[in-house]
Design a protein around this motif. Sequence first.
Motif, PDB file in Angstrom:
ATOM      1  N   HIS A 395       0.863  -1.176   0.000  1.00  0.00           N
ATOM      2  CA  HIS A 395       0.000   0.000   0.000  1.00  0.00           C
ATOM      3  C   HIS A 395       0.908   1.237   0.000  1.00  0.00           C
ATOM      4  O   HIS A 395       1.660   1.458   0.953  1.00  0.00           O
ATOM      5  CB  HIS A 395      -0.910   0.005   1.224  1.00  0.00           C
ATOM      6  N   GLU A 475       5.216   7.025   1.982  1.00  0.00           N
ATOM      7  CA  GLU A 475       4.997   6.000   2.994  1.00  0.00           C
ATOM      8  C   GLU A 475       4.420   4.759   2.334  1.00  0.00           C
ATOM      9  O   GLU A 475       3.475   4.839   1.536  1.00  0.00           O
ATOM     10  CB  GLU A 475       4.034   6.523   4.069  1.00  0.00           C
ATOM     11  N   HIS A 477       3.152   0.603   3.091  1.00  0.00           N
ATOM     12  CA  HIS A 477       2.754  -0.364   4.113  1.00  0.00           C
ATOM     13  C   HIS A 477       2.872  -1.776   3.536  1.00  0.00           C
ATOM     14  O   HIS A 477       2.424  -2.038   2.409  1.00  0.00           O
ATOM     15  CB  HIS A 477       1.304  -0.130   4.556  1.00  0.00           C
ATOM     16  N   LEU A 479       2.005  -5.831   4.559  1.00  0.00           N
ATOM     17  CA  LEU A 479       1.280  -6.702   5.484  1.00  0.00           C
ATOM     18  C   LEU A 479       2.127  -7.941   5.762  1.00  0.00           C
ATOM     19  O   LEU A 479       2.567  -8.628   4.837  1.00  0.00           O
ATOM     20  CB  LEU A 479      -0.061  -7.111   4.872  1.00  0.00           C
ATOM     21  N   GLN A 513      -1.198  -3.429  17.590  1.00  0.00           N
ATOM     22  CA  GLN A 513      -2.044  -3.557  16.413  1.00  0.00           C
ATOM     23  C   GLN A 513      -3.003  -4.739  16.579  1.00  0.00           C
ATOM     24  O   GLN A 513      -2.661  -5.755  17.179  1.00  0.00           O
ATOM     25  CB  GLN A 513      -1.201  -3.820  15.159  1.00  0.00           C
ATOM     26  N   ILE A 522       0.567  -4.476  10.031  1.00  0.00           N
ATOM     27  CA  ILE A 522       1.210  -3.537   9.098  1.00  0.00           C
ATOM     28  C   ILE A 522       2.637  -3.211   9.550  1.00  0.00           C
ATOM     29  O   ILE A 522       2.882  -3.006  10.736  1.00  0.00           O
ATOM     30  CB  ILE A 522       0.381  -2.235   9.006  1.00  0.00           C
ATOM     31  N   LYS A 524       5.268  -0.178   8.500  1.00  0.00           N
ATOM     32  CA  LYS A 524       5.352   1.087   7.764  1.00  0.00           C
ATOM     33  C   LYS A 524       6.796   1.354   7.335  1.00  0.00           C
ATOM     34  O   LYS A 524       7.725   1.186   8.128  1.00  0.00           O
ATOM     35  CB  LYS A 524       4.864   2.249   8.635  1.00  0.00           C
ATOM     36  N   GLN A 536      11.881  -2.871   1.747  1.00  0.00           N
ATOM     37  CA  GLN A 536      10.875  -3.863   1.380  1.00  0.00           C
ATOM     38  C   GLN A 536      11.518  -5.217   1.085  1.00  0.00           C
ATOM     39  O   GLN A 536      11.029  -6.273   1.512  1.00  0.00           O
ATOM     40  CB  GLN A 536      10.078  -3.388   0.169  1.00  0.00           C
TER      41      GLN A 536
END
Length: 571
Positions: A395, A475, A477, A479, A513, A522, A524, A536
């Motif tokens: 995201h 930013e 996100h 999962l 969370q 999530i 970030k 990532q």
Amino acid sequence: MNKLYIGNLGEQASVEDLQGIFGERHLKHSAFLLKTGYAFVDCPDEKIAMKAIDILSGKVELHGKVLEVEFSVPKRQRSCKLQVRNIPPHLQWEVSCNGRARWQFTFEPSTPSMKHLLASQNEKQMAMEKLNGFMLEDFALKVSYIPDEAAAAADTPPAGGRRGFPPRGPPRAGSPSMGARPRLQSDVPLRILVPTQFVGAIIGKEGATIRNITKQTHSKIDIHRKENAGAAEKPITVHSTPDGCSNACKTIMEIMLKEAVDTKFTEEIPLKILAHNNFVGRLIGKEGRNLKKIEQDTETKITISPLQDLTLYNPERTITVKGSIEACARAEEEVMKKVRESYENDVAAMNLQSNLIPGLNLNALGLFPGCAPGMVPPPPPPRPRQGPQESETVHLFIPAAAVGAIIGKQGQHIKQLSRFACASIKIAQADPLDAKQRMVILVGPPEAQFKAQGRIFGKLKEENFFGPKEEVKLEAHILVPSFAAGRVIGKGGKTVNELQNLTSAEVVVPRDQTPDENDQVIVKIIGHFYSSQLAQRKIQEILAQVRRQQQPKPSPGAQPPQPRRSLGDRK
């Protein structure tokens, strides 16, 4: 070769006299080195040095003596190559020179008013004496030596340390032992569009005109006649140094203007430059400042084709320049200077990070258009990992005002981006709690994520949603399974701190969370494109390691499955 020799000076000549002569003619220079009867001076570049020779040599007197100005070349570095200037432009030198002297000269391509010729060691001095100052059709020839690069290299002392010991390592870039940097062809060629009816005049009878342009400008010119059959315009690609590209462009404009007069073509013929879309945003500048400055400095009118004209297979935009030939030529220099700077900055950024992102094809990213027509590709990227790659969901949060630019007219841009990256790209509904940002949902394997996210970062920069000196930071996100969140954080936050130090991105795993319906939480990531991509990839490596450890181990007595043999392997 910017150092000049000033000869035939009288005893009364002083540094102040020489400074006055150069200053009155607006010739930039450094300090003079005055000797008895001669002097030396350095010019900032070869163009100014050539101008000083043409303006001063044989034309200016100082204390009753006519100055002799030429390039300063040490005797031991004088080759068999001589430079002849102030040549009648229409003259066929292969005939005239043989009629003037007893020797045969081999000519090399240069400008119309200057030729390079080769002679033997015995003949070069005779050529200097016979040809220098010789009047030919009201043109006084000017002859000077050209440095021998091999001799210059031989004069360079061998690299090594004190007392003859070898150096400790390879010489650093820019050090004296590396020698002067050669003038290389630019990685970014000049691409222009010309009306189809003028292509024949540019080529000339049996290709004579285009060969002459090539020789004069030291360039390689490709006229793409077979592209877009029946089109009103044809692209031309010029490979050379920036000066060579500009000279070729100006010559082509002059040929088109002459052909227009001869054929009574009354419409205006603007200069049309093709540039990759990824560089156009920086050419325009914030609020159009860069483009306005070029227009004001060159007294031209410049327009750029709209984004809607772009396709997946044609990433170039047309920059149309209107004005006189001289004004258009100056504008071309400034436009291409900006384009080349943008390309070099992008390649430098790619080289800086390419070794930090394993398993991805950096050349596939449109931000670095090595696949653009005629462009020299950047260094090869790391080799991608073999085998199928699992799909990932990311995201990415962009400014709400940028949603229209990402979607494009009637959704064209986001559709093209999805096809290009082989990824699913969707814009989420606006969040009433955060009106300033919108979420982009990207689904695809690592390389698709890299390409899609890279294009989005680049698009935001092009459309000036960030300042010219401001880095695009977004930013993202990811999962991750809730049971793996602790592995991302590490004991006492060790892993997440190492991630931040390695990638220069901010990595946050929010506490307390509530896992979603798939038992995921999530992570970030906030940073510029490369730092975000590296973070990532590292997080995905941690998750892959967790998944491998969760797989059931085979029982001790079980044997691994044997691969089936094909019929060809059976005997």
